[in-house]
Design a protein around this motif. Structure first.
Motif, PDB file in Angstrom:
ATOM      1  N   LEU A 380       0.836  -1.470   0.060  1.00 32.89           N
ATOM      2  CA  LEU A 380      -0.062  -0.133   0.001  1.00 32.89           C
ATOM      3  C   LEU A 380       0.913   1.398   0.055  1.00 32.89           C
ATOM      4  O   LEU A 380       1.321   1.724   1.084  1.00 32.89           O
ATOM      5  CB  LEU A 380      -0.958   0.030   1.275  1.00 32.89           C
ATOM      6  CG  LEU A 380      -1.773  -1.374   1.353  1.00 32.89           C
ATOM      7  CD1 LEU A 380      -2.486  -1.358   2.619  1.00 32.89           C
ATOM      8  CD2 LEU A 380      -2.764  -1.270   0.233  1.00 32.89           C
ATOM      9  N   PRO A 381       1.605   1.672  -1.132  1.00 32.99           N
ATOM     10  CA  PRO A 381       2.465   2.692  -1.333  1.00 32.99           C
ATOM     11  C   PRO A 381       1.733   4.015  -0.840  1.00 32.99           C
ATOM     12  O   PRO A 381       2.458   5.057  -0.233  1.00 32.99           O
ATOM     13  CB  PRO A 381       2.858   2.886  -2.803  1.00 32.99           C
ATOM     14  CG  PRO A 381       1.695   2.248  -3.366  1.00 32.99           C
ATOM     15  CD  PRO A 381       1.095   1.167  -2.558  1.00 32.99           C
ATOM     16  N   ILE A 388       5.146   7.814   6.317  1.00 33.57           N
ATOM     17  CA  ILE A 388       6.516   8.495   6.257  1.00 33.57           C
ATOM     18  C   ILE A 388       6.488   9.914   6.610  1.00 33.57           C
ATOM     19  O   ILE A 388       7.348  10.433   7.394  1.00 33.57           O
ATOM     20  CB  ILE A 388       7.360   7.840   5.212  1.00 33.57           C
ATOM     21  CG1 ILE A 388       7.414   6.719   5.088  1.00 33.57           C
ATOM     22  CG2 ILE A 388       8.592   8.806   5.097  1.00 33.57           C
ATOM     23  CD1 ILE A 388       8.015   6.094   3.969  1.00 33.57           C
ATOM     24  N   GLN A 389       5.545  10.415   5.940  1.00 33.23           N
ATOM     25  CA  GLN A 389       5.399  12.050   5.985  1.00 33.23           C
ATOM     26  C   GLN A 389       4.840  12.481   7.402  1.00 33.23           C
ATOM     27  O   GLN A 389       5.531  13.366   8.249  1.00 33.23           O
ATOM     28  CB  GLN A 389       4.136  12.551   5.207  1.00 33.23           C
ATOM     29  CG  GLN A 389       4.577  12.319   3.750  1.00 33.23           C
ATOM     30  CD  GLN A 389       5.452  13.249   3.081  1.00 33.23           C
ATOM     31  OE1 GLN A 389       5.743  14.285   3.494  1.00 33.23           O
ATOM     32  NE2 GLN A 389       5.966  13.000   1.750  1.00 33.23           N
ATOM     33  N   SER A 390       4.238  11.563   8.107  1.00 34.20           N
ATOM     34  CA  SER A 390       3.565  11.993   9.330  1.00 34.20           C
ATOM     35  C   SER A 390       4.825  11.735  10.290  1.00 34.20           C
ATOM     36  O   SER A 390       4.977  12.467  11.290  1.00 34.20           O
ATOM     37  CB  SER A 390       2.589  10.948   9.997  1.00 34.20           C
ATOM     38  OG  SER A 390       1.372  11.413   9.197  1.00 34.20           O
ATOM     39  N   LEU A 405      15.988  13.804   8.425  1.00 33.55           N
ATOM     40  CA  LEU A 405      14.335  14.156   7.873  1.00 33.55           C
ATOM     41  C   LEU A 405      14.533  14.147   6.426  1.00 33.55           C
ATOM     42  O   LEU A 405      13.642  13.563   5.897  1.00 33.55           O
ATOM     43  CB  LEU A 405      13.970  15.149   8.536  1.00 33.55           C
ATOM     44  CG  LEU A 405      13.792  15.347  10.046  1.00 33.55           C
ATOM     45  CD1 LEU A 405      13.251  16.608  10.583  1.00 33.55           C
ATOM     46  CD2 LEU A 405      13.057  14.173  10.638  1.00 33.55           C
ATOM     47  N   MET A 406      15.376  14.758   5.901  1.00 32.81           N
ATOM     48  CA  MET A 406      15.530  14.700   4.472  1.00 32.81           C
ATOM     49  C   MET A 406      15.820  13.539   3.729  1.00 32.81           C
ATOM     50  O   MET A 406      15.071  13.243   2.613  1.00 32.81           O
ATOM     51  CB  MET A 406      16.614  16.075   4.143  1.00 32.81           C
ATOM     52  CG  MET A 406      15.993  17.561   4.528  1.00 32.81           C
ATOM     53  SD  MET A 406      14.544  17.872   3.831  1.00 32.81           S
ATOM     54  CE  MET A 406      13.869  18.983   4.992  1.00 32.81           C
ATOM     55  N   ASP A 411      13.363   9.065   0.818  1.00 35.35           N
ATOM     56  CA  ASP A 411      12.764   7.786   0.318  1.00 35.35           C
ATOM     57  C   ASP A 411      11.204   7.831  -0.043  1.00 35.35           C
ATOM     58  O   ASP A 411      10.853   6.785  -0.598  1.00 35.35           O
ATOM     59  CB  ASP A 411      12.925   6.910   1.723  1.00 35.35           C
ATOM     60  CG  ASP A 411      14.381   6.614   2.148  1.00 35.35           C
ATOM     61  OD1 ASP A 411      15.419   6.704   1.020  1.00 35.35           O
ATOM     62  OD2 ASP A 411      14.733   6.383   3.307  1.00 35.35           O
ATOM     63  N   SER A 412      10.608   8.596   0.602  1.00 33.82           N
ATOM     64  CA  SER A 412       9.107   8.656   0.469  1.00 33.82           C
ATOM     65  C   SER A 412       9.157   9.105  -1.000  1.00 33.82           C
ATOM     66  O   SER A 412       8.022   8.750  -1.937  1.00 33.82           O
ATOM     67  CB  SER A 412       8.434   9.551   1.317  1.00 33.82           C
ATOM     68  OG  SER A 412       8.789  10.804   1.236  1.00 33.82           O
ATOM     69  N   ASP A 413       9.862  10.049  -1.566  1.00 33.07           N
ATOM     70  CA  ASP A 413       9.922  10.724  -2.777  1.00 33.07           C
ATOM     71  C   ASP A 413       9.869   9.589  -3.738  1.00 33.07           C
ATOM     72  O   ASP A 413       9.489   9.573  -4.913  1.00 33.07           O
ATOM     73  CB  ASP A 413      10.858  11.692  -3.156  1.00 33.07           C
ATOM     74  CG  ASP A 413      10.337  12.987  -2.554  1.00 33.07           C
ATOM     75  OD1 ASP A 413       9.468  13.168  -2.089  1.00 33.07           O
ATOM     76  OD2 ASP A 413      11.189  13.916  -2.060  1.00 33.07           O
ATOM     77  N   LEU A 414      10.982   8.633  -3.729  1.00 33.56           N
ATOM     78  CA  LEU A 414      10.980   7.345  -4.692  1.00 33.56           C
ATOM     79  C   LEU A 414       9.942   6.708  -4.794  1.00 33.56           C
ATOM     80  O   LEU A 414       9.556   6.350  -5.902  1.00 33.56           O
ATOM     81  CB  LEU A 414      12.149   6.565  -4.135  1.00 33.56           C
ATOM     82  CG  LEU A 414      13.592   7.097  -3.914  1.00 33.56           C
ATOM     83  CD1 LEU A 414      14.547   5.983  -3.271  1.00 33.56           C
ATOM     84  CD2 LEU A 414      14.278   7.624  -5.514  1.00 33.56           C
ATOM     85  N   LEU A 415       9.012   6.362  -3.666  1.00 31.14           N
ATOM     86  CA  LEU A 415       7.614   5.716  -3.601  1.00 31.14           C
ATOM     87  C   LEU A 415       6.719   6.700  -4.583  1.00 31.14           C
ATOM     88  O   LEU A 415       6.003   6.231  -5.526  1.00 31.14           O
ATOM     89  CB  LEU A 415       7.215   5.569  -2.327  1.00 31.14           C
ATOM     90  CG  LEU A 415       7.736   4.443  -1.491  1.00 31.14           C
ATOM     91  CD1 LEU A 415       6.975   4.614  -0.123  1.00 31.14           C
ATOM     92  CD2 LEU A 415       7.340   3.100  -1.980  1.00 31.14           C
ATOM     93  N   HIS A 416       6.930   8.080  -4.333  1.00 32.62           N
ATOM     94  CA  HIS A 416       5.883   8.715  -5.187  1.00 32.62           C
ATOM     95  C   HIS A 416       6.058   8.798  -6.630  1.00 32.62           C
ATOM     96  O   HIS A 416       5.284   8.489  -7.539  1.00 32.62           O
ATOM     97  CB  HIS A 416       5.949  10.294  -4.720  1.00 32.62           C
ATOM     98  CG  HIS A 416       5.871  10.521  -3.352  1.00 32.62           C
ATOM     99  ND1 HIS A 416       6.193  11.662  -2.582  1.00 32.62           N
ATOM    100  CD2 HIS A 416       5.135   9.789  -2.419  1.00 32.62           C
ATOM    101  CE1 HIS A 416       5.861  11.621  -1.345  1.00 32.62           C
ATOM    102  NE2 HIS A 416       5.373  10.409  -1.020  1.00 32.62           N
TER     103      HIS A 416
END
Length: 703
Positions: A380-381, A388-390, A405-406, A411-416
């Protein structure tokens, strides 16, 4: 979806000349407008390729899809749309409709008989499985199911439709002539009256000729279009009142249309109507179960699936309006049903909402980390990225270093980008902007805000729209306005706010963001100018949007008006409340205001422990901006304790300072109880000769 009663037996309905022929799964109606569209398609097939240029045919093809999917429009408007694409074809369509309407009933019968020829031959004009072919087949089948009385009523409606179109065409011609004559005579008042009469006539004709029920495809297209606009660009959607009126009209003809109830729920959320939104949400899931849509797609589990997701959505609704106790009860019900059905996806959503409800607890990060791991495990990406954002936001408030934090956001940007989650890409950049501002890095915050504003969306609303008016863009623009205001560039901040007001009107759901930003900037400017009565009048608006910020601003105004005891009481209450909810940034601001209150009351010694406490918190949570401000106030408090140093010439003091050119305005005279300057509070400090705040000059450099 079709009504349950309509699926049991044939029930033709006639309303305002619109024949409803929903027969055994055929969910479409034959209307005079659709007959006009059929005439257009027939003329396009009869016209040779040489008679119509390539550009005209391309424009006609682009026009067809909105005509087939959209609601019925007047004949004059249809003529105008066709004429803009191909004037020659518009004349042919007009003549063909005129002959049919002024002829006899057998002309319409012959027209529908000739439509079947479009599919005949080795190379037919229209393929049966194409969009146009399906539309032709639906209309032919719906027309063939009509009785003779219904056919006669349809022909009468076609004649009335044609007569209304002819009247409108004459009115348009007369209007152009009248406007031309009035323009030559420069009679502006009469021109305005005629324009108003024209608009009223047009709206009345639209209401009379197109007030019947929409077909299922038209209704689905309308609902999907409005839902997409509410999500991405609310300004282009219908107003809440107009949209609700259209939805009520849809539900009047088909009360079991579940999607219409859900759009009504979204529409009521725009205006913060908790009762109507709850009512529409419950009706949506009731109709979803009643029509059996879930059971057909999910077997026996469909009924239970609707129930658990109904409870989950109800919990989210209560949480949005701040009803946390009701939200927790609804969430417990959703968890219980999901566990019985072994629905891991629903349980993951419930786990995410459990964190939202309990994020003020000290151990909430454990729940959030578990939620992220489970979301990755079940593929569930979207949920994983939101977790991850929270988690990054929580770590930022806990004072973690920016580089960690960055890295997490990377890592979350890779999912996006991997899953094309454009909405979360915007949220991630807005999150980075807020984190850099929290840490006092205004240059990095400005860079991230500009990056988001210069990006093109992956999901454009219209062909000419490359950016969506989502919450992320509103947050970035608000940060941009506040960054300019902190530098004393109030004119630039006003331009940004003006753009915000145009992009997010006051009745939109994200308007509260720029409203609070605007009120805060006006308050800071009024305090800088010494207009305390104006600043006091702005406190009410700030309190309505953010109670904590409003109480803090009220204490600042009372302190500036020398009402020290009242200001001290407010600051103490606010300090206790902010410490309880762990709002460290506001705690430091309250401590700085309390320190200023002490030295304005001729007690600089009492201010030192308060400032040291604020400095320790700023260093612990890595709030560089507030730490620099605290050091500046600490230096001023030390200077206040040494009257001999203050009595020295200002030039002598400035020569010993490392930032003499940036502190010149600060020590030009000895402060007293009637002079409004002291510590440069947040955005309300002393101004230098360039118009910037002293605090901003010391940190970023004076222009």
């Amino acid at each position: 979806m079709a009504s349950v009663h309509e699926s049991l037996y044939f029930n033709p309905m006639m309303t305002n000349g619109v024949v409803h022929a929903n027969v055994f799964g055929i969910k479409d109606w034959v209307t005079p407008y659709k007959i006009a569209v059929l005439v257009l398609l027939n003329e396009m097939g009869r016209t040779g390729e040489g008679a119509v240029s390539l550009m005209e045919r391309r424009r006609l093809n682009q026009l067809l899809l909105p005509l087939l999917q959209g609601p019925d429009i007047t004949l004059s408007k249809l003529y105008k749309l066709i004429e803009e694409s191909c004037p020659q074809l518009a004349n042919s369509v007009q003549i063909r409709i005129k002959l049919m309407a002024e002829g006899e009933l057998k002309d319409m019968e012959q027209f529908f008989d000739d439509l079947t020829d479009s599919f005949s031959g080795t190379e037919p004009e229209v393929h049966k499985t194409s969009v146009v072919g399906l539309f032709l087949r639906h209309m032919i089948l719906a027309y063939s199911k009509l009785s003779f009385s219904q056919v006669f009523k349809l022909y009468t409606a076609l004649q009335q439709y044609f007569q209304n179109g002819e009247k409108k065409t004459v009115e348009d011609a007369d209007m152009e002539l009248t406007n031309r004559e009035e323009g030559e005579r420069k009679m502006e008042k009469e021109e305005l009256d005629v324009s108003i009469r024209f608009v009223l006539f047009s709206s009345r004709e639209e209401e009379v000729s197109c007030s019947g029920p929409l077909s299922q495809k038209q209704a689905e297209f309308f609902l999907s279009q409005q839902a997409s606009l509410l999500k991405n660009d609310e300004t282009k959607a219908l107003t809440p009142a107009s949209l609700q009126k259209e939805l009520n009209n849809l539900l009047k003809f088909n009360p079991d249309f579940a999607e219409a109830h859900y759009l009504s729920y979204l529409n009521n959320l725009r205006v913060q109507d908790v009762f109507s939104s709850t009512h529409s949400l419950l009706h949506y899931f009731d109709r979803l179960i009643l029509t059996g849509a879930e059971s057909k797609s999910n077997g026996e589990e469909g009924y239970g699936r609707s129930l658990r997701y109904a409870a989950l959505n109800l919990a989210a609704l209560h949480c949005r309006f701040g009803h946390y106790q009701q939200a927790e009860l609804a969430l417990q019900e959703a968890i219980r049903i999901a566990q019985e059905s072994n629905d891991h996806v629903c349980l993951q959503h419930c786990l995410s909402w459990l964190y939202v409800l309990g994020q003020k607890r000290s151990d909430s990060y454990v729940l959030l980390e578990h939620s992220v791991k489970k979301a990755v495990h079940f593929g569930l990406p979207y949920l994983a990225s939101l977790g991850i954002q929270s988690l990054v936001q929580q770590r930022a408030f806990a004072g973690k270093t920016a580089n960690k934090l960055m890295d997490a956001l990377k890592d979350s940007d890779l999912l996006h980008w991997k899953h094309s989650l454009s909405e979360l890409i915007d949220i991630s950049i807005a999150q980075k902007t807020a984190i850099w501002r929290l840490y006092g890095r205004s240059t990095m915050a400005l860079q991230q805000a500009q990056m988001l504003l210069s990006m093109n969306s992956l999901e454009s609303v219209n062909a000419g729209v490359q950016q969506n008016n989502t919450e992320s863009f509103a947050v970035a623009l608000c940060h941009l306005a506040e960054l300019h205001a902190e530098q004393g560039c109030f004119a630039a901040a006003s331009e940004v706010l003006k753009h915000l007001k145009e992009r997010f009107p006051p009745n939109s759901q994200h308007a509260q963001l720029w409203m609070l930003c605007d009120q805060k900037i006006q308050f800071d400017r009024a305090m800088n100018d010494g207009k305390y009565h104006l600043a006091d009048s702005l406190v009410t608006g700030i309190t309505a949007l953010n109670s904590i910020e409003g109480v803090y601003r009220k204490a600042v105004v009372l302190q500036a008006q020398n009402q020290m005891s009242e200001a001290h009481k407010l600051l103490q209450k606010l300090l206790i409340h902010c410490q309880k909810i762990r709002n460290t940034e506001m705690v430091i601001s309250v401590l700085l205001s309390a320190a200023e209150l002490y030295w304005r009351s001729s007690s600089p010694t009492s201010a030192l422990p308060v400032l040291l406490q604020a400095l320790a918190l700023s260093k612990e949570y890595r709030l560089q901006y507030l730490a620099s401000e605290t050091v500046l106030n600490l230096a001023f408090a030390q200077l206040w304790r040494q009257p001999s140093r203050i009595s020295m010439k200002p030039r002598t003091i400035l020569q010993r300072s490392t930032a003499k050119s940036k502190s010149e305005m600060l020590f030009t005279s000895r402060p007293d109880s009637t002079t409004h300057w002291g510590r440069p509070r947040r955005g309300t400090g002393v101004r230098c000769s360039s118009g910037s705040c002293i605090r901003s000059c010391l940190l970023t450099g004076c222009p």
